[in-house]
Write a protein that holds these residues in place. Structure first.
Motif, mmCIF file in Angstrom:
data_model
loop_
_atom_site.group_PDB
_atom_site.id
_atom_site.type_symbol
_atom_site.label_atom_id
_atom_site.label_comp_id
_atom_site.label_asym_id
_atom_site.label_seq_id
_atom_site.Cartn_x
_atom_site.Cartn_y
_atom_site.Cartn_z
ATOM 1 N N PHE A 227 10.234 2.760 17.249
ATOM 2 C CA PHE A 227 10.815 4.100 17.240
ATOM 3 C C PHE A 227 10.196 4.911 18.367
ATOM 4 C CE2 PHE A 227 10.742 2.907 12.600
ATOM 5 C CZ PHE A 227 12.058 2.486 12.583
ATOM 6 N N PRO A 228 11.009 5.368 19.328
ATOM 7 C CA PRO A 228 10.440 6.075 20.489
ATOM 8 C C PRO A 228 9.746 7.378 20.093
ATOM 9 C CG PRO A 228 12.808 5.700 20.763
ATOM 10 C CD PRO A 228 12.465 5.281 19.380
ATOM 11 N N TRP A 229 10.085 7.900 18.927
ATOM 12 C CA TRP A 229 9.521 9.195 18.522
ATOM 13 C C TRP A 229 8.243 9.040 17.705
ATOM 14 C CZ3 TRP A 229 14.489 7.527 17.810
ATOM 15 C CH2 TRP A 229 14.775 6.909 16.588
ATOM 16 N N MET A 230 7.738 7.829 17.592
ATOM 17 C CA MET A 230 6.482 7.638 16.863
ATOM 18 C C MET A 230 5.462 6.963 17.777
ATOM 19 S SD MET A 230 7.608 6.212 13.159
ATOM 20 C CE MET A 230 8.941 6.960 12.241
ATOM 21 N N THR A 231 4.192 7.293 17.559
ATOM 22 C CA THR A 231 3.136 6.645 18.340
ATOM 23 C C THR A 231 3.007 5.190 17.892
ATOM 24 O OG1 THR A 231 1.476 7.252 16.725
ATOM 25 C CG2 THR A 231 1.849 8.803 18.528
ATOM 26 N N THR A 232 2.259 4.410 18.659
ATOM 27 C CA THR A 232 2.059 3.008 18.319
ATOM 28 C C THR A 232 1.566 2.870 16.874
ATOM 29 O OG1 THR A 232 1.384 2.707 20.599
ATOM 30 C CG2 THR A 232 0.950 0.887 19.103
ATOM 31 N N TYR A 233 0.564 3.679 16.543
ATOM 32 C CA TYR A 233 -0.013 3.585 15.207
ATOM 33 C C TYR A 233 1.023 3.929 14.133
ATOM 34 C CZ TYR A 233 -3.050 4.477 11.222
ATOM 35 O OH TYR A 233 -3.623 4.459 9.988
ATOM 36 N N ASP A 234 1.751 5.005 14.346
ATOM 37 C CA ASP A 234 2.760 5.401 13.348
ATOM 38 C C ASP A 234 3.866 4.357 13.235
ATOM 39 O OD1 ASP A 234 1.458 7.701 12.665
ATOM 40 O OD2 ASP A 234 2.505 8.933 14.151
ATOM 41 N N PRO B 9 4.583 0.156 5.623
ATOM 42 C CA PRO B 9 3.835 0.573 4.429
ATOM 43 C C PRO B 9 4.183 1.990 3.988
ATOM 44 C CG PRO B 9 2.363 -0.480 5.999
ATOM 45 C CD PRO B 9 3.700 -0.383 6.660
ATOM 46 N N ARG B 10 4.318 2.913 4.942
ATOM 47 C CA ARG B 10 4.603 4.301 4.553
ATOM 48 C C ARG B 10 5.975 4.426 3.907
ATOM 49 N NH1 ARG B 10 2.206 7.264 9.894
ATOM 50 N NH2 ARG B 10 0.045 7.344 9.205
ATOM 51 N N ALA B 11 6.960 3.719 4.471
ATOM 52 C CA ALA B 11 8.323 3.814 3.928
ATOM 53 C C ALA B 11 8.342 3.310 2.483
ATOM 54 C CB ALA B 11 9.289 3.013 4.785
ATOM 55 N N ASP C 16 0.955 4.086 1.662
ATOM 56 C CA ASP C 16 0.118 4.670 2.719
ATOM 57 C C ASP C 16 -1.326 4.698 2.230
ATOM 58 O OD1 ASP C 16 -0.870 5.914 4.898
ATOM 59 O OD2 ASP C 16 0.399 7.689 4.769
ATOM 60 N N THR C 17 -1.904 3.535 2.042
ATOM 61 C CA THR C 17 -3.228 3.452 1.427
ATOM 62 C C THR C 17 -4.295 3.165 2.470
ATOM 63 O OG1 THR C 17 -2.879 1.111 1.087
ATOM 64 C CG2 THR C 17 -2.294 2.567 -0.733
ATOM 65 N N LYS C 18 -5.525 3.206 2.019
ATOM 66 C CA LYS C 18 -6.668 2.876 2.874
ATOM 67 C C LYS C 18 -6.516 1.441 3.383
ATOM 68 C CE LYS C 18 -11.160 3.667 4.113
ATOM 69 N NZ LYS C 18 -11.297 2.494 4.959
ATOM 70 N N GLU C 19 -6.070 0.555 2.499
ATOM 71 C CA GLU C 19 -5.926 -0.855 2.882
ATOM 72 C C GLU C 19 -4.936 -0.993 4.039
ATOM 73 O OE1 GLU C 19 -6.073 0.160 -0.188
ATOM 74 O OE2 GLU C 19 -7.275 -1.203 -1.411
ATOM 75 N N SER C 20 -3.792 -0.313 3.910
ATOM 76 C CA SER C 20 -2.784 -0.394 4.966
ATOM 77 C C SER C 20 -3.341 0.143 6.269
ATOM 78 C CB SER C 20 -1.541 0.400 4.588
ATOM 79 O OG SER C 20 -1.105 0.049 3.312
ATOM 80 N N ALA C 21 -4.037 1.279 6.178
ATOM 81 C CA ALA C 21 -4.581 1.902 7.387
ATOM 82 C C ALA C 21 -5.581 0.962 8.052
ATOM 83 C CB ALA C 21 -5.240 3.232 7.039
ATOM 84 N N ASP C 22 -6.434 0.345 7.220
ATOM 85 C CA ASP C 22 -7.416 -0.596 7.772
ATOM 86 C C ASP C 22 -6.716 -1.766 8.439
ATOM 87 O OD1 ASP C 22 -9.411 0.985 6.902
ATOM 88 O OD2 ASP C 22 -9.895 -0.199 5.109
ATOM 89 N N LEU C 23 -5.685 -2.258 7.764
ATOM 90 C CA LEU C 23 -4.950 -3.400 8.315
ATOM 91 C C LEU C 23 -4.283 -3.009 9.636
ATOM 92 C CD1 LEU C 23 -4.086 -6.278 7.980
ATOM 93 C CD2 LEU C 23 -2.236 -5.542 6.468
ATOM 94 N N ALA C 24 -3.773 -1.782 9.690
ATOM 95 C CA ALA C 24 -3.141 -1.309 10.919
ATOM 96 C C ALA C 24 -4.151 -1.294 12.060
ATOM 97 C CB ALA C 24 -2.543 0.079 10.712
ATOM 98 N N GLU C 25 -5.364 -0.792 11.786
ATOM 99 C CA GLU C 25 -6.404 -0.755 12.813
ATOM 100 C C GLU C 25 -6.760 -2.171 13.247
ATOM 101 O OE1 GLU C 25 -7.262 1.909 14.210
ATOM 102 O OE2 GLU C 25 -6.724 3.499 12.789
ATOM 103 N N PHE C 26 -6.857 -3.054 12.250
ATOM 104 C CA PHE C 26 -7.197 -4.446 12.548
ATOM 105 C C PHE C 26 -6.131 -5.077 13.452
ATOM 106 C CE2 PHE C 26 -6.385 -8.901 11.330
ATOM 107 C CZ PHE C 26 -7.565 -9.472 11.794
ATOM 108 N N LEU C 27 -4.863 -4.816 13.118
ATOM 109 C CA LEU C 27 -3.774 -5.403 13.903
ATOM 110 C C LEU C 27 -3.712 -4.811 15.308
ATOM 111 C CD1 LEU C 27 -1.011 -5.676 11.186
ATOM 112 C CD2 LEU C 27 -2.071 -7.573 12.404
ATOM 113 N N ILE D 203 2.135 -6.339 9.659
ATOM 114 C CA ILE D 203 1.442 -5.539 8.653
ATOM 115 C C ILE D 203 2.126 -5.671 7.292
ATOM 116 C CG2 ILE D 203 2.684 -3.355 8.968
ATOM 117 C CD1 ILE D 203 -0.050 -1.963 8.735
ATOM 118 N N ASN D 204 3.378 -6.045 7.292
ATOM 119 C CA ASN D 204 4.118 -6.187 6.030
ATOM 120 C C ASN D 204 3.979 -7.570 5.430
ATOM 121 O OD1 ASN D 204 5.557 -3.519 6.271
ATOM 122 N ND2 ASN D 204 6.117 -4.503 8.188
ATOM 123 N N LYS D 205 3.225 -8.426 6.076
ATOM 124 C CA LYS D 205 3.017 -9.795 5.626
ATOM 125 C C LYS D 205 4.333 -10.432 5.184
ATOM 126 C CE LYS D 205 -1.624 -8.713 4.031
ATOM 127 N NZ LYS D 205 -1.825 -7.513 3.181
#
Lengths: 290, 296
Positions: free
Chosen positions: A102-109, A115-117, A121-132, A164-166
């Motif tokens: 999505f051009p209107w979202m940053t890489t992280y978003d 997960p957010r949809a 939007d949990t700590k686990e997801s956020a950690d996994l996002a950072e890891f990825l 991230i969605n495994k």
């Protein structure tokens, strides 16, 4: 003995096999109907990387739409783990031909979108996002927008957004098309490494023979329109694979020759547009050149 | 001039990745000053004003005889004691501007509040479009002037018919562009979203709305432009005060310099409002500003 049996069942459950059986698909209605897929059957075996190759415009993308569940076949069946596919789902993630970040979202978003949809939007997801982010080498581009990334970075960001969605099955529709040759080879190695790490079920569509042979465990060769399966080749080149090793491998060259012959025939049909005279001419012409 | 919003032509110099928005603005402003653009712009103005001055006051060309001259207009405009009673020192001048602006604000906001959602739904739902769009397409080509009698009959007073006319033009432009914006969104975005588990409503919120945003703001730019157009038309036929009314009554009273003052003021105020719309768009679409900034 019991242990082995248990392992086998666990593997069975983990398995995510997609079976396509005599699928037909046409677009348009009445006299304008165009048959795109005709009596097409194949299997995407679990924990393997299946690559589909065929002449361009042969209906490969249609098959992806069907497997992803965006569209339904006219007849025939597509099942995943024996259950029919009725719509899109996060168990089958698609990476599209063109970047669909999505051009209107940053890489992280973008990565966190799945997960957010789903309200995860949990700590686990956020950690996994950072890891990825680190895994795909984009931690410095965390807060950049997609248009600020290069083509290769966009593809990696998209891989991370899918991973991230495994998903049980990753479906990739010519994901590296449009990249320059060097970035493409880097992406092949990178993607092969990702795959070799966890050996999930992957379904990869391409028109590039080198790409297909480098990546595939199983190679599906498709016919010209209307599409069906022409041949299935097991690619028995050992893993992990590197560009050099595959380039030097005589087995890879043998397979390449075989694939080229088959594809050449199909491409010829598409080129001559079904005209007998044109086909004969092309045939004679190609013999003359040889 | 939209100094703040314009991209510098001279792409030289360092542009750090983490420039604050003020820093970026300052950088752009100084780059703009260093580029040839402001001077070309001044030359452009000078040519037109020079022609006006020569044609009316020096050469006295035919057809220009009864037109007020440059010096006459500007002397009147900036006079503390204007001959025709209207200059930047008279409160009446600001009453006209204020009333026109207020009408624009009402009409434009109403058109945006109604037009954007309508356009979004038109683009999103095929069924809804089949209901509404043909009707919309028949009403849209009717010129605003043709609505004048109906507006006067339907709305009482002098204020609401003008606002209604202004609203109409804006509303059509906004709705149509918003709908085109939704249609322009690449289907792979919504497919990617639904693949990732988004519901239909989430796709609407996260893909359709931001994806249509660039078109919506193009629509709003057009909308504010046609709003001024139809406002002046409306003010000339109905209404009291306002810049259109000023121009029309000055004509009736043979106070010609006031016509020109009204026209130039319309140009400046109209430009300012459309710059505001553009600034709002840039603010809401940071991703797009950065995208474009990469290109230059």
């Amino acid at each position: 003995m019991a242990g082995v049996a248990e392992q086998a069942t666990a593997r069975e459950q983990d398995a995510s096999e997609i079976v396509v059986t005599s699928v037909f698909k046409s677009y348009g209605a009445g006299p304008f109907a165009k048959e795109v897929v005709r009596d097409c059957s194949f299997t995407i075996e679990s924990n393997k990387l299946t690559v589909m190759i065929g002449p361009s415009g042969c209906g490969k993308s249609t098959l992806i739409q069907l497997i992803a569940g965006f569209e339904l076949p006219d007849s025939g069946s597509i099942t995943m783990n024996a259950a029919p596919i009725t719509g899109p789902g996060k168990d089958r993630l698609v990476l599209f031909q063109e970047s669909a970040l999505f051009p209107w979202m940053t890489t992280y978003d973008n990565i966190m979108y799945g997960p957010r949809a789903r309200g995860e939007d949990t700590k686990e997801s956020a950690d996994l996002a950072e890891f990825l982010l680190t895994k795909v080498g984009l931690e410095a581009f965390r807060d950049k927008y997609p248009t600020q990334l290069s083509g290769g970075m966009q593809r990696r960001a998209e891989l991370a957004r899918a991973m991230i969605n495994k998903p049980e099955v990753m479906i990739l529709d010519e994901p590296f098309r449009g990249l320059d040759h060097m970035s493409k080879e880097l992406m092949w190695e990178y993607y092969a490494k990702l795959y070799e790490e966890d050996r999930n079920t992957n379904f990869f569509v391409t028109t590039d023979i080198d790409e297909a042979i480098f990546l595939a465990d199983r190679l599906l060769i498709m016919t010209n329109l209307p599409t069906s399966t022409r041949a299935v080749i097991e690619i028995d080149i050992p893993r992990p694979r590197t560009i050099e090793a595959v380039a030097d491998s005589s087995r890879a060259n043998e397979i390449k020759k075989e694939v080229m012959t088959l594809l050449h025939e199909e491409a010829m049909k598409s080129f001559s547009g079904g005209s007998k005279a044109a086909a004969d001419f092309l045939d004679a012409y190609s013999k003359r050149v040889d | 001039m939209s100094i703040v919003l314009d991209k510098p032509d001279t792409a030289g110099g360092e542009r750090g990745p983490e420039l604050s928005s003020l820093g970026l603005t300052m950088y752009r402003f100084s780059a703009w000053l260093k580029s040839p653009r402001p001077y070309l712009m001044l030359i452009g103005f000078a040519i037109v004003l020079g022609f006006w001055y020569l044609a009316v006051e020096v050469l006295q060309l035919p057809r220009f005889e009864s037109m007020p001259g440059l010096t006459e207009v500007f002397r009147e405009w900036f006079s503390k004691d204007p001959i025709y009673g209207l200059s930047i020192y008279t409160p009446e001048y600001y009453t006209h501007i204020g009333i026109s602006l207020r009408r624009i604000a009402y009409a434009f906001l109403l058109a945006t509040v109604l037009g954007v959602p309508l356009g979004l739904f038109l683009g999103w739902s095929k069924t809804f479009r089949e209901f509404v769009f043909p009707l919309f397409e028949v009403l849209r080509p009717i010129p605003i002037l043709a609505w004048v009698p109906l507006a006067i009959i339907m709305f009482s007073g002098s204020e609401s018919p003008v606002i209604f006319l202004t609203f109409l033009a804006s509303f059509f432009a906004t709705t149509l562009n918003t709908m085109l914006g939704v249609e322009s969104i690449d289907e792979s975005y919504s497919r990617a979203a639904s693949c990732l588990g988004a519901s239909r409503w989430q796709v609407f919120k996260h893909v359709v709305i931001p994806g249509a945003m660039p078109y919506i703001f193009t629509g709003l730019q057009i909308s504010i432009g046609v709003a001024w157009f139809s406002l002046v038309a409306g003010e000339m036929v109905s209404g009291q005060f306002g810049l259109g009314y000023l121009i029309n009554t000055s004509y009736m009273m043979i106070e010609y310099p006031k016509i020109i003052i009204g026209m130039i003021t319309l140009g400046i105020v109209g430009f300012a409002t459309s710059a505001m719309v553009r600034a709002a768009g840039d603010y809401m679409m940071q991703w797009r500003v950065r995208e474009l900034a990469l290109v230059d």
